[in-house]
Design a protein around this motif. Sequence first.
Motif: not given
Ligand code: AMP
Length: 202
Positions: A32-33, A37, A58, A65, A89, A91, A95, A136, A138, A148
Amino acid sequence: MLNIILFGPPGSGKGTQALKLKLKYALIHISTGDIFRSEINSQSSLGEELKSYMDHGQLVPDELTFRVLKSYLGENDLEKSQGIIFDGFPRTIPQAEALDTFLAERKEPIQVVLSLLVNEDEVVKRIVLRGKSSGRSDDNDETIVRKRMQVYRDQTFPLAAYYTAQNKYVELNGEGSIEEVFTSLCNHINRTVALSEGADVI
Ligand code: AMP
């Protein structure tokens, strides 16, 4: 079908391992990330909204989502793969419940949840290092990275109990080299496949 969840805190190596597992087992990789993106890169207003949550460390709200994931699934044919590897996912508990409902309708439940255990200082170090090349937003700020981690502990870690109750949760050491962790993941997956084939025979 082999449906797997890769579980673990940010920076635990889920993305790296998911790509290797996808190739080895011919799986579809759903991150999902990554999906968020790519929406942000398309500069849509939806992307702006997603970014506002992600840049603050957050979670994107569940309803949003689900909306983005549904539209992604609508554009990608799941039937052609040997299964799905979920990375990042679910998270939250809602979900996980929604995913269980979706997969139950297809009669292809999650078989195993593989959880990578990595010490928090180690993951923060890894993420800040990744931030120097990933671009990135974040990943660049240690305060956001710590936020996070806290979100992971509060909202995501409860899924360990959720999947333990389903007898699907397996923890493994995520601190070895990429190849060591990959071997350990493959061993668990092969065992899961063998057990499910054995169960079919009986
Ligand atoms: P990741 O690439 O998995 O580290 O995700 C980066 C950011 O995307 C997370 O810090 C969340 O803000 C958001 N994100 C990714 N997947 C989810 C999810 N399943 N539910 C909610 N937010 C998500």
